[in-house]
Scaffold this active site. Structure first.
Site, PDB file in Angstrom:
ATOM      1  N   GLY A 159      -9.057   3.507  17.462  1.00 29.94           N
ATOM      2  CA  GLY A 159      -7.990   3.029  16.712  1.00 29.94           C
ATOM      3  C   GLY A 159      -7.157   4.330  16.058  1.00 29.94           C
ATOM      4  N   ALA A 160      -5.926   3.941  15.590  1.00 28.43           N
ATOM      5  CA  ALA A 160      -5.300   5.079  14.713  1.00 28.43           C
ATOM      6  C   ALA A 160      -4.295   4.263  13.757  1.00 28.43           C
ATOM      7  CB  ALA A 160      -4.420   5.725  15.735  1.00 28.43           C
ATOM      8  N   LYS A 189       0.926  -1.278   0.018  1.00 23.45           N
ATOM      9  CA  LYS A 189       0.036   0.053   0.036  1.00 23.45           C
ATOM     10  C   LYS A 189       0.861   1.268   0.057  1.00 23.45           C
ATOM     11  CE  LYS A 189      -4.151  -1.847   2.231  1.00 23.45           C
ATOM     12  NZ  LYS A 189      -5.229  -1.663   3.129  1.00 23.45           N
ATOM     13  N   GLY A 237     -19.309  -3.525   9.220  1.00 26.13           N
ATOM     14  CA  GLY A 237     -17.877  -3.315   8.626  1.00 26.13           C
ATOM     15  C   GLY A 237     -18.134  -4.059   7.240  1.00 26.13           C
ATOM     16  N   ASN A 269      -4.775   2.075  -1.944  1.00 28.53           N
ATOM     17  CA  ASN A 269      -5.062   0.486  -2.048  1.00 28.53           C
ATOM     18  C   ASN A 269      -5.862   0.373  -3.332  1.00 28.53           C
ATOM     19  OD1 ASN A 269      -7.581   1.583  -1.445  1.00 28.53           O
ATOM     20  ND2 ASN A 269      -8.173   0.353  -0.297  1.00 28.53           N
ATOM     21  N   ASP A 307     -10.335   2.580   1.168  1.00 34.23           N
ATOM     22  CA  ASP A 307     -10.964   2.338   2.559  1.00 34.23           C
ATOM     23  C   ASP A 307     -11.776   3.151   3.333  1.00 34.23           C
ATOM     24  OD1 ASP A 307      -9.609  -0.167   2.896  1.00 34.23           O
ATOM     25  OD2 ASP A 307      -7.534   0.768   3.618  1.00 34.23           O
ATOM     26  N   GLY A 346      -4.407   1.712  10.037  1.00 30.65           N
ATOM     27  CA  GLY A 346      -4.567   2.016   8.603  1.00 30.65           C
ATOM     28  C   GLY A 346      -5.929   2.309   8.269  1.00 30.65           C
ATOM     29  N   ALA A 347      -7.058   1.418   9.094  1.00 36.40           N
ATOM     30  CA  ALA A 347      -8.330   1.680   8.859  1.00 36.40           C
ATOM     31  C   ALA A 347      -8.690   3.095   9.274  1.00 36.40           C
ATOM     32  CB  ALA A 347      -9.405   0.482   9.126  1.00 36.40           C
TER      33      ALA A 347
HETATM   34  P1  NDP Z   1      -3.831  -1.809  12.305  1.00 36.25           P
HETATM   35  O1  NDP Z   1      -3.008  -2.781  12.923  1.00 36.25           O
HETATM   36  O2  NDP Z   1      -3.225  -0.531  11.347  1.00 36.25           O
HETATM   37  O3  NDP Z   1      -4.384  -1.064  13.302  1.00 36.25           O
HETATM   38  C1  NDP Z   1      -5.010  -1.711  14.578  1.00 36.25           C
HETATM   39  C2  NDP Z   1      -5.721  -0.574  15.425  1.00 36.25           C
HETATM   40  O4  NDP Z   1      -6.394  -1.387  16.613  1.00 36.25           O
HETATM   41  C3  NDP Z   1      -4.565   0.218  16.080  1.00 36.25           C
HETATM   42  O5  NDP Z   1      -4.860   1.232  16.580  1.00 36.25           O
HETATM   43  C4  NDP Z   1      -4.372  -0.319  17.692  1.00 36.25           C
HETATM   44  O6  NDP Z   1      -3.863   0.243  18.715  1.00 36.25           O
HETATM   45  C5  NDP Z   1      -5.801  -1.019  17.660  1.00 36.25           C
HETATM   46  N1  NDP Z   1      -5.859  -2.172  18.699  1.00 36.25           N
HETATM   47  C6  NDP Z   1      -5.665  -3.395  18.362  1.00 36.25           C
HETATM   48  N2  NDP Z   1      -5.908  -4.265  19.422  1.00 36.25           N
HETATM   49  C7  NDP Z   1      -6.434  -3.337  20.385  1.00 36.25           C
HETATM   50  C8  NDP Z   1      -6.887  -3.579  21.752  1.00 36.25           C
HETATM   51  N3  NDP Z   1      -7.159  -4.910  22.298  1.00 36.25           N
HETATM   52  N4  NDP Z   1      -7.576  -2.378  22.447  1.00 36.25           N
HETATM   53  C9  NDP Z   1      -7.434  -1.376  21.869  1.00 36.25           C
HETATM   54  N5  NDP Z   1      -7.076  -1.076  20.496  1.00 36.25           N
HETATM   55  C10 NDP Z   1      -6.469  -2.087  19.781  1.00 36.25           C
HETATM   56  O7  NDP Z   1      -4.992  -2.445  11.644  1.00 36.25           O
HETATM   57  P2  NDP Z   1      -5.906  -1.866  10.460  1.00 36.25           P
HETATM   58  O8  NDP Z   1      -6.389  -0.405  10.737  1.00 36.25           O
HETATM   59  O9  NDP Z   1      -5.508  -2.373   9.098  1.00 36.25           O
HETATM   60  O10 NDP Z   1      -7.264  -2.826  10.409  1.00 36.25           O
HETATM   61  C11 NDP Z   1      -8.057  -2.572  11.746  1.00 36.25           C
HETATM   62  C12 NDP Z   1      -9.708  -3.481  11.542  1.00 36.25           C
HETATM   63  O11 NDP Z   1      -9.971  -2.979  10.445  1.00 36.25           O
HETATM   64  C13 NDP Z   1      -9.142  -4.989  11.081  1.00 36.25           C
HETATM   65  O12 NDP Z   1      -9.707  -6.001  12.028  1.00 36.25           O
HETATM   66  C14 NDP Z   1      -9.511  -5.184   9.738  1.00 36.25           C
HETATM   67  O13 NDP Z   1     -10.468  -6.349   9.694  1.00 36.25           O
HETATM   68  C15 NDP Z   1     -10.660  -3.982   9.650  1.00 36.25           C
HETATM   69  N6  NDP Z   1     -10.904  -3.521   8.193  1.00 36.25           N
HETATM   70  C16 NDP Z   1     -11.974  -3.229   7.971  1.00 36.25           C
HETATM   71  C17 NDP Z   1     -12.179  -2.989   6.444  1.00 36.25           C
HETATM   72  C18 NDP Z   1     -13.608  -3.018   5.863  1.00 36.25           C
HETATM   73  O14 NDP Z   1     -13.793  -2.782   4.759  1.00 36.25           O
HETATM   74  N7  NDP Z   1     -14.468  -3.366   6.820  1.00 36.25           N
HETATM   75  C19 NDP Z   1     -11.136  -2.353   5.659  1.00 36.25           C
HETATM   76  C20 NDP Z   1      -9.806  -2.193   6.244  1.00 36.25           C
HETATM   77  C21 NDP Z   1      -9.577  -2.972   7.652  1.00 36.25           C
HETATM   78  P3  NDP Z   1      -2.417   0.759  18.717  1.00 36.25           P
HETATM   79  O15 NDP Z   1      -2.170   1.747  17.568  1.00 36.25           O
HETATM   80  O16 NDP Z   1      -2.401   1.095  20.350  1.00 36.25           O
HETATM   81  O17 NDP Z   1      -1.767  -0.716  18.434  1.00 36.25           O
END
Ligand code: NDP
Length: 282
Positions: free
Chosen positions: A130-131, A71, A248, A92, A107, A133-134
């Site tokens: 969250g912060a 990406k 989602g 993407n 996205d 990619g999504a």
């Molecule tokens: P990333 O790994 O880039 O980011 C994950 C985020 O989740 C971070 O902010 C992380 O916090 C946070 N996180 C993970 N576990 C926990 C927890 N237990 N408690 C609190 N915060 C948590 O992932 P993506 O952004 O790429 O994807 C996130 C979700 O989005 C995935 O499950 C994916 O399936 C979904 N998604 C759905 C799409 C759709 O079209 N429906 C498209 C793209 C993604 P920290 O920064 O503190 O680590």
């Protein structure tokens, strides 16, 4: 009777690729609309990405999606970036027009399209968990769609601050960061609540966000990015509290709709795509 044996070519470049269901969804909707188009699911290693992009250009592709791990890397092979892709810093979806390669990010666009079926983000106050990619894509696209404020709630401060800074520097929206180290109480004035963390994703389907669920109000729209399962714990809690909910799968389906629109100009039926995904996830 004349024939047209020349299909519109689209596809996906990713690694791994074998478990990506998008091709099934695209095939179903192309067939539904009688579109003479193909979506080719390609496994592309990082050091082959440049050749793959040049290949798509040479073969006359209308465009292609690119997923992990390409990406960011793909940007160096493109001619220009659309505004949101430029702010997000990730692509993407690539559109090929008149020999030029344009980087898009679907996205956030998929999320906003899905959101607009229940509420327009313009002028709204958003709480975003969250912060990653999504979250980044959702924040940027919501801000470009006119959201008033975005409160980013994240456990890792540096990642959250980075997103907040980006929104404040590059969009009209006002972003603030909350360090998520205790159960979060959602402010009553919030219009839209979004889970953009991976909490709730299969197989850990009972996982709950660290929030005070009594602060979910019926005036709020609550959206989840988790496509599988579509009915997450958050959405069940929100529905119990009378909130309007958005799953989602809607975001995922609308990403595909946005990509097809960019490649072919055609508005396709999201319901056909959603049904295909539901059958696959069942
Ligand atoms: P990333 O790994 O880039 O980011 C994950 C985020 O989740 C971070 O902010 C992380 O916090 C946070 N996180 C993970 N576990 C926990 C927890 N237990 N408690 C609190 N915060 C948590 O992932 P993506 O952004 O790429 O994807 C996130 C979700 O989005 C995935 O499950 C994916 O399936 C979904 N998604 C759905 C799409 C759709 O079209 N429906 C498209 C793209 C993604 P920290 O920064 O503190 O680590």
């Amino acid at each position: 009777m004349s024939h047209d044996f020349m299909s519109t070519l689209t596809g996906s470049f990713a690694m791994p690729a074998a478990e990506n269901p998008t091709v099934a969804v695209m095939d179903a909707v192309f067939a539904h609309h009688g579109l003479n188009a193909r979506y080719i699911n390609c496994e592309i290693a990082p050091d082959s990405l440049g050749n793959a992009v040049r290949g798509a250009l040479a073969m006359g592709f209308a465009g292609f999606n690119c997923s992990l791990p390409h990406k960011v890397h793909v940007i160096e092979f493109l001619d220009e970036l659309a505004p949101s892709a430029s702010i997000i810093g990730a692509v993407n979806c690539v559109v090929i027009k008149d020999g030029r390669l344009i980087g898009e990010n679907t996205d956030g666009k998929g999320f906003v399209e899905s959101l607009r079926t229940v509420v327009d983000p313009a002028g709204k106050d958003i709480v975003l968990f969250g912060a990653g990619g999504a979250a980044r894509a959702i924040a940027v696209e919501s801000a470009l769609a006119g959201a008033s404020t975005i409160t980013v709630v994240n456990t890792t401060v540096s990642r959250g601050q980075d997103l907040v800074d980006r929104i404040n520097a590059d969009t009209q929206a006002t972003a603030t960061l909350v360090h998520w180290d205790q159960p979060y109480a959602i402010p009553a004035s919030t219009d839209i609540v979004v889970n953009a963390t991976s909490v709730g994703l299969f197989p850990d389907i009972e996982a709950r966000l660290n929030i005070d669920t009594s602060t979910l109000l019926s005036t709020m729209v609550v959206a989840d990015v988790i496509p599988n399962p579509p009915k997450t714990r958050l959405l069940t809690d929100a529905a119990d509290r009378g909130c309007t909910t958005l799953d989602g799968m809607g975001m995922l389906v609308n990403q595909g709709r946005v990509a097809i629109k960019l490649w072919t100009g055609v508005d396709v039926d999201g319901q056909v795509m959603r049904q295909t995904l539901e059958d696959l996830f069942a």
